[in-house]
Motif scaffolding. Sequence first.
Motif, mmCIF file in Angstrom:
data_model
loop_
_atom_site.group_PDB
_atom_site.id
_atom_site.type_symbol
_atom_site.label_atom_id
_atom_site.label_comp_id
_atom_site.label_asym_id
_atom_site.label_seq_id
_atom_site.Cartn_x
_atom_site.Cartn_y
_atom_site.Cartn_z
ATOM 1 N N ARG A 232 31.564 12.753 10.448
ATOM 2 C CA ARG A 232 32.445 12.506 11.879
ATOM 3 C C ARG A 232 31.530 12.575 13.161
ATOM 4 N NH1 ARG A 232 36.754 16.723 10.728
ATOM 5 N NH2 ARG A 232 36.634 15.780 8.757
ATOM 6 N N ASN A 233 30.514 13.537 13.104
ATOM 7 C CA ASN A 233 29.591 13.720 14.180
ATOM 8 C C ASN A 233 28.947 12.600 14.524
ATOM 9 O OD1 ASN A 233 30.687 16.378 14.447
ATOM 10 N ND2 ASN A 233 28.679 17.280 12.866
ATOM 11 N N ASN A 234 28.299 11.682 13.573
ATOM 12 C CA ASN A 234 27.663 10.706 13.805
ATOM 13 C C ASN A 234 28.402 9.629 14.498
ATOM 14 O OD1 ASN A 234 25.438 11.849 12.781
ATOM 15 N ND2 ASN A 234 25.505 10.885 10.793
ATOM 16 N N ALA A 235 29.683 9.570 13.917
ATOM 17 C CA ALA A 235 30.629 8.411 14.181
ATOM 18 C C ALA A 235 31.138 8.692 15.694
ATOM 19 C CB ALA A 235 32.052 8.363 13.571
ATOM 20 N N ARG A 236 31.266 9.873 15.885
ATOM 21 C CA ARG A 236 31.603 10.233 17.592
ATOM 22 C C ARG A 236 30.426 10.048 18.419
ATOM 23 N NH1 ARG A 236 35.692 10.547 21.030
ATOM 24 N NH2 ARG A 236 35.492 12.311 22.460
ATOM 25 N N ARG A 237 29.257 10.197 18.058
ATOM 26 C CA ARG A 237 28.124 9.843 18.782
ATOM 27 C C ARG A 237 28.070 8.626 18.947
ATOM 28 N NH1 ARG A 237 24.858 12.041 15.923
ATOM 29 N NH2 ARG A 237 23.808 10.373 14.706
ATOM 30 N N ASP A 238 28.162 7.809 18.160
ATOM 31 C CA ASP A 238 27.926 6.421 18.091
ATOM 32 C C ASP A 238 29.005 5.649 18.991
ATOM 33 O OD1 ASP A 238 25.587 6.555 16.405
ATOM 34 O OD2 ASP A 238 26.956 5.909 14.507
ATOM 35 N N PHE A 239 30.164 6.131 18.953
ATOM 36 C CA PHE A 239 31.248 5.712 19.851
ATOM 37 C C PHE A 239 31.145 6.044 21.267
ATOM 38 C CE2 PHE A 239 35.590 6.746 22.027
ATOM 39 C CZ PHE A 239 35.747 5.661 22.151
ATOM 40 N N LEU A 240 30.725 7.262 21.573
ATOM 41 C CA LEU A 240 30.392 7.844 23.149
ATOM 42 C C LEU A 240 29.156 7.003 23.533
ATOM 43 C CD1 LEU A 240 30.909 11.655 22.931
ATOM 44 C CD2 LEU A 240 32.609 9.642 23.916
ATOM 45 N N SER A 241 28.220 6.713 22.883
ATOM 46 C CA SER A 241 27.007 5.928 23.384
ATOM 47 C C SER A 241 27.156 4.581 23.898
ATOM 48 C CB SER A 241 25.754 5.867 21.920
ATOM 49 O OG SER A 241 26.420 5.142 21.077
ATOM 50 N N LEU A 242 28.534 3.991 22.882
ATOM 51 C CA LEU A 242 28.831 2.739 23.386
ATOM 52 C C LEU A 242 29.725 2.508 24.690
ATOM 53 C CD1 LEU A 242 28.925 -0.336 22.956
ATOM 54 C CD2 LEU A 242 30.425 0.024 21.264
ATOM 55 N N VAL A 243 30.794 3.337 24.832
ATOM 56 C CA VAL A 243 31.941 3.487 25.552
ATOM 57 C C VAL A 243 31.255 3.870 26.832
ATOM 58 C CG1 VAL A 243 33.720 3.760 24.062
ATOM 59 C CG2 VAL A 243 32.508 5.685 25.229
ATOM 60 N N LYS A 244 30.014 4.503 27.104
ATOM 61 C CA LYS A 244 29.565 5.163 28.410
ATOM 62 C C LYS A 244 28.674 4.173 29.078
ATOM 63 C CE LYS A 244 29.212 10.057 27.179
ATOM 64 N NZ LYS A 244 28.346 11.192 27.063
ATOM 65 N N GLN A 245 28.423 3.023 28.277
ATOM 66 C CA GLN A 245 27.696 1.759 29.125
ATOM 67 C C GLN A 245 28.412 1.188 29.921
ATOM 68 O OE1 GLN A 245 25.533 -0.623 26.208
ATOM 69 N NE2 GLN A 245 24.692 1.287 25.164
ATOM 70 N N ARG A 246 27.997 0.685 31.148
ATOM 71 C CA ARG A 246 28.844 0.099 32.200
ATOM 72 C C ARG A 246 29.336 -1.190 31.509
ATOM 73 N NH1 ARG A 246 29.728 1.242 37.468
ATOM 74 N NH2 ARG A 246 28.212 2.629 37.159
ATOM 75 N N GLN A 247 28.315 -2.056 31.178
ATOM 76 C CA GLN A 247 28.574 -3.554 30.642
ATOM 77 C C GLN A 247 27.930 -3.644 29.510
ATOM 78 O OE1 GLN A 247 28.022 -6.139 33.889
ATOM 79 N NE2 GLN A 247 29.823 -5.700 34.888
ATOM 80 N N PRO A 248 28.348 -3.318 28.259
ATOM 81 C CA PRO A 248 27.712 -3.356 27.158
ATOM 82 C C PRO A 248 27.702 -5.053 26.635
ATOM 83 C CG PRO A 248 29.575 -2.340 26.448
ATOM 84 C CD PRO A 248 29.647 -2.497 27.989
ATOM 85 N N THR A 249 26.513 -5.401 26.310
ATOM 86 C CA THR A 249 26.506 -6.736 25.555
ATOM 87 C C THR A 249 27.325 -7.158 24.452
ATOM 88 O OG1 THR A 249 24.721 -6.215 24.086
ATOM 89 C CG2 THR A 249 24.188 -7.000 26.468
ATOM 90 N N GLY A 250 27.717 -8.398 24.398
ATOM 91 C CA GLY A 250 28.541 -8.657 23.238
ATOM 92 C C GLY A 250 27.904 -8.475 21.981
#
Length: 537
Positions: A232-250
């Motif tokens: 769960r900690n790794n999953a939470r970290r992966d999720f936050l690392s993506l949603v914090k990006q302003r415009q992530p690529t496809g």
Amino acid sequence: MQQDHSETQQSLPGFETPFQIHLDPDNRWVKLAACTPWDHFGNAYYQQMSHLGRPEKPARMVIGAVIIKHKLCLSDRETVAQIQENPYLQYFVGLKSFQTDPVFAPSLFVDIRKRMGAEMFEQFQQSIVNEVEKNDKITDGSEPSLHSDDTPGGSGSVTKVLNTPNDTVCEDKASEPVTHQGKLVVDATVVEQAIRYPTDLSLLNEAREVSERLIDQLYLDSSFTKKPRTYRNNARRDFLSLVKQRQPTGKRLRRGLRQQLQYLRRNLNHIEVLLDSFPGLAIPLSHRDLRYYWIIRHLYDQQEAMYREKVKRCAHRIVSIHQPHVRPMVRGKVNKPVEFGAKLNVSLDKNGLAHVEELSWEAYHEGNSLPDLVKFYHERYGYYPEVVLADPLYGTRKNRAFLKEKGIRYGGKPLGRPKRKTLGNRKRLKAEKQQRQADYRQRIPIEGKFGQGKNGYRLSYIRARLVDTSTAWIRSIFLVMNLLVLYEIFIGLKKSAWWSRFRTVHVIDLLIRVLISFHEEQAVAPACPFQKEICTA
């Protein structure tokens, strides 16, 4: 600066209040209570509650509280508090005297919304329609004061003497049944639910968190000595690392979806293993948790299929774990191409009363419902409309053929190419164009009705969470708007009656003044007792 009064608040027993005398009869809640058909509302309410026994609270108190809530756009707790503090609201809900205790617990609103189904609201609307039709007859003069039980014709009847053949012909025409009358204005809209804007990544993350909670609960009641690993900690970290990006690529988004799908699939497998450890025993999960398990399982199947096929749509797509009945409605608007909520088919009659003819949580083509809307109009009023006013989506060939069969005109542009203008048909084409423009302008009020509901009564922000409660919430708002139409008619009748009495008294007073001034100018003594009384007056 010296003050001549104390700023200390006066004690409560010495506080003066005007409510010890009487309530204002011109208050809006007093007038609304006077024009509301409480008896018909109560009969409909008790009829639906008959199989559950007589409810503990009176029908007027329950229905009045619902009207107050949506009229003032209040929460359940605030509605009960406002009724507790306001004597006019207590009068509106039918209390005999002012009381400081709450009328009922705020949680009762949930049960009320579950009980009030579509049939009950339809009876409410029909009672309002009957009241409006009765007031229209009084306004039109078809039921004057001569239609009383004191007339020689009997109870509410008037005897008409026919002296000429023309009167006989007119009487025969009046006795013919009315087959077509009025106009039917229809349109569709979407009322949005109070949910977070859904994205695939956020839905998968929320489903993963729900699965982790279910694993924790099942592990406590199982015989397992080692808790399943969830990362769960790794999953939470992966999720936050993506949603914090302003415009992530496809490419980055697709990788994030794959990661969340893998985490969720592992948790679902753990849940199945834990459930298999209870053979022949009761599952240690509540109905709510079992429902969540079914939802996240179905959500995973949908998201995995869309990820594998590289598409962005699927049938019966879930956009909220807590409200799985909500569907995305693609409307194609500029500022809001997709809306999330129930889709309504609403009709508007000649008196401005709005009727929710169809309410669906699944997307559908509103044009296919036009024959049913016409049948509902006939069942409600006893005749078909003369014209149907709707947007081009309703003007299909099938619907036009149905309206033509029923003798109803469709107020829209004809199909096919425009006709060529000639000297012979120029005036006719111009008249048809003017008629279409007039029909389009007559369709505008239904858009205003949607704006009134969404801007004034928060029809675009439904805060109920269940299907039944959300449906009752939506229909309650339309009930309030129709009651306000009845209220305006009631106020107009009272004003017209007051003006009629004022005008009669004013004319009599003016006539007496003219007679008095005439006698004063002539300086002649009154010759009869009648003139003496006028001069004395």
